[in-house]
Write an enzyme that holds these catalytic residues in place. Structure first.
Site, PDB file in Angstrom:
ATOM      1  N   LYS A  35       0.848  -1.202   0.000  1.00 52.68           N
ATOM      2  CA  LYS A  35       0.000   0.000   0.000  1.00 52.68           C
ATOM      3  C   LYS A  35       0.887   1.257   0.000  1.00 52.68           C
ATOM      4  O   LYS A  35       2.097   1.162   0.257  1.00 52.68           O
ATOM      5  CB  LYS A  35      -0.916  -0.027   1.223  1.00 52.68           C
ATOM      6  N   TYR A 255      17.537  29.762   7.808  1.00 50.79           N
ATOM      7  CA  TYR A 255      16.357  30.551   8.188  1.00 50.79           C
ATOM      8  C   TYR A 255      16.251  30.683   9.700  1.00 50.79           C
ATOM      9  O   TYR A 255      16.512  29.722  10.434  1.00 50.79           O
ATOM     10  CB  TYR A 255      15.085  29.867   7.674  1.00 50.79           C
TER      11      TYR A 255
HETATM   12  C1  LIG Z   1      -0.031  -2.011   6.708  1.00 50.13           C
HETATM   13  C2  LIG Z   1      -0.546  -3.333   7.170  1.00 50.13           C
HETATM   14  C3  LIG Z   1       0.318  -4.416   7.375  1.00 50.13           C
HETATM   15  C4  LIG Z   1       1.835  -4.307   7.308  1.00 50.13           C
HETATM   16  O1  LIG Z   1       2.312  -3.703   8.494  1.00 50.13           O
HETATM   17  P1  LIG Z   1       3.889  -3.546   8.750  1.00 50.13           P
HETATM   18  O2  LIG Z   1       3.959  -3.029  10.132  1.00 50.13           O
HETATM   19  O3  LIG Z   1       4.371  -2.565   7.753  1.00 50.13           O
HETATM   20  O4  LIG Z   1       4.470  -4.890   8.558  1.00 50.13           O
HETATM   21  C5  LIG Z   1      -0.250  -5.637   7.677  1.00 50.13           C
HETATM   22  N1  LIG Z   1      -1.592  -5.787   7.791  1.00 50.13           N
HETATM   23  C6  LIG Z   1      -2.440  -4.758   7.639  1.00 50.13           C
HETATM   24  C7  LIG Z   1      -3.898  -4.982   7.805  1.00 50.13           C
HETATM   25  C8  LIG Z   1      -1.960  -3.489   7.335  1.00 50.13           C
HETATM   26  O5  LIG Z   1      -2.799  -2.470   7.194  1.00 50.13           O
END
Ligand SMILES: *Cc1c(COP(=O)(O)O)cnc(C)c1O
Length: 360
Positions: A35, A255
């Site tokens: 994702k 800055y």
């Molecule tokens: C994002 C997500 C993961 C992966 O989590 P990590 O901590 O990056 O390994 C796994 N399961 C679900 C439902 C998620 O939303």
């Protein structure tokens, strides 16, 4: 692009990290979580480099569609399920798996007319209280899924952990117990473990693990580095020195003129800034690598530039390579300095940067 700020993606490291996951969870299938544009690494290159995973997990239909357009035929799970009934037709056509975490999603499924059933993962809220059905509703929801003509045989079971990154937090064991109790006697494949649980809670591995962060070579566990787990950082944010100058003691840098030279000293300016996704909150004292040597950021980070204290860097010259995080400087360290988590930094790297793939 000629600007020296770039993102280097180490494809071999990605494959190495996957093999680490396979050896940590040898009896589980691996759903690679891609994702948010594969945590900022580029969903296309990550998916292409990980053709030997068992499935992909994404947040939304657009991401899944992108993967199908690339010709990826592996199972793809929409972790948050369908947002609207209109999506269900597309989901069925694209042969996607969906999470069902809420009554409205179940109703959408029951009322849809689809030309073929879709594969469903029943999401159970074992204590995180984000998405999922309460444990005491699971038996009833399971029955409705069994009876729904739009649900393919056999639905699967999943949950998500809130605090698996803390080894001494009892919550993960409690969530596991709640999940196991709610699903006892149900014949179905199960998935619980994110990266932290893969590393710290082997009892949670079950049929499918769902690694995100560790695939990208970053430790999700507090006070433990990627190297502790033989994980290799996939993303390096790099740039170059575009100025090297000597300043007098008392002269201000950047800055707000908030940082002043304690003595006569050389400073460098690096072509990278907060518009690239480098966190402005990581203030003076944040480590940075110049020419392979550790140095410190000084003053306020600008939109496209930041300043570095070159007192400890020998022979620094314009054009010298700089690493902001990555292979030689853990992003975990920068996240800590910035008061955030590595996830946010990786996802926040700006798409205007050139991405360069490194193989082997
Ligand atoms: C994002 C997500 C993961 C992966 O989590 P990590 O901590 O990056 O390994 C796994 N399961 C679900 C439902 C998620 O939303």
């Amino acid at each position: 692009m000629t600007r020296p700020a770039r993102v280097v993606i180490d494809v071999a490291a990605l494959q190495h990290n996957l093999s680490r996951i396979r050896s940590l969870a040898p009896s589980s299938k691996v759903m690679a979580i891609v994702k948010a544009d594969a945590y900022g690494h580029g969903i296309e290159r990550v998916a292409r480099s990980l053709q030997d995973v068992d499935a992909f997990g994404v947040a939304c239909l657009d991401e899944a569609e992108h993967l199908r357009l690339l010709g990826i035929t592996l199972p793809i799970l929409l972790l948050e399920g369908a947002y609207s009934a209109a999506e269900l037709v597309r989901i069925q056509v694209l042969d996607l798996d969906i999470a069902v975490h809420h009554e409205y999603q179940l109703r959408m499924l029951e009322q849809a007319s689809l030309s073929a059933p879709v594969k469903v993962w029943l999401k159970i809220d074992s204590g995180m209280h984000r998405l999922g059905f309460p444990p005491d509703e699971v038996a009833m929801i399971w029955q409705r899924l069994q009876q729904c003509k739009n649900v393919a045989f056999q639905p699967r079971l999943m949950t998500h952990f809130a605090a698996a990154n803390e080894r001494d937090n009892t919550m993960t064991a409690e969530q596991l117990r709640i999940f196991n109790t709610a699903t006892a006697g149900t014949e179905a494949q199960r998935s619980l473990a994110n990266s932290a649980a893969i590393l710290a809670w082997p009892a949670t591995h079950a049929d499918w693990v769902r690694p995100g962060l560790m695939l990208y070579g970053v430790s999700p566990i507090q006070n433990e580095t990627a190297a502790d787990h033989d994980l290799r950082p996939v993303m390096s944010l790099v740039s170059e020195l575009i100025s090297v100058r000597s300043l007098q003691g008392g002269e201000a840098v950047g800055y707000g003129a908030s940082w002043r030279c304690p003595e006569a000293m050389p400073i460098g300016i690096v072509a990278v800034g907060y518009a690239d996704g480098f966190p402005r909150h990581a203030g003076s004292g944040t480590p940075i690598i110049v020419n392979g040597q550790r140095a410190c950021i000084i003053g306020n980070t600008s939109m496209d530039m930041l300043a570095v204290d070159l007192r400890g860097v020998s022979h620094a010259r314009v054009g010298d390579p700089v690493e902001l995080w990555g292979a030689n400087l853990p992003v975990e360290e920068i996240a800590q300095r910035a008061g955030t988590i590595p996830y946010e930094l990786l996802c926040g790297v700006h798409k205007r940067l050139d991405f360069i793939e490194k193989h082997g």
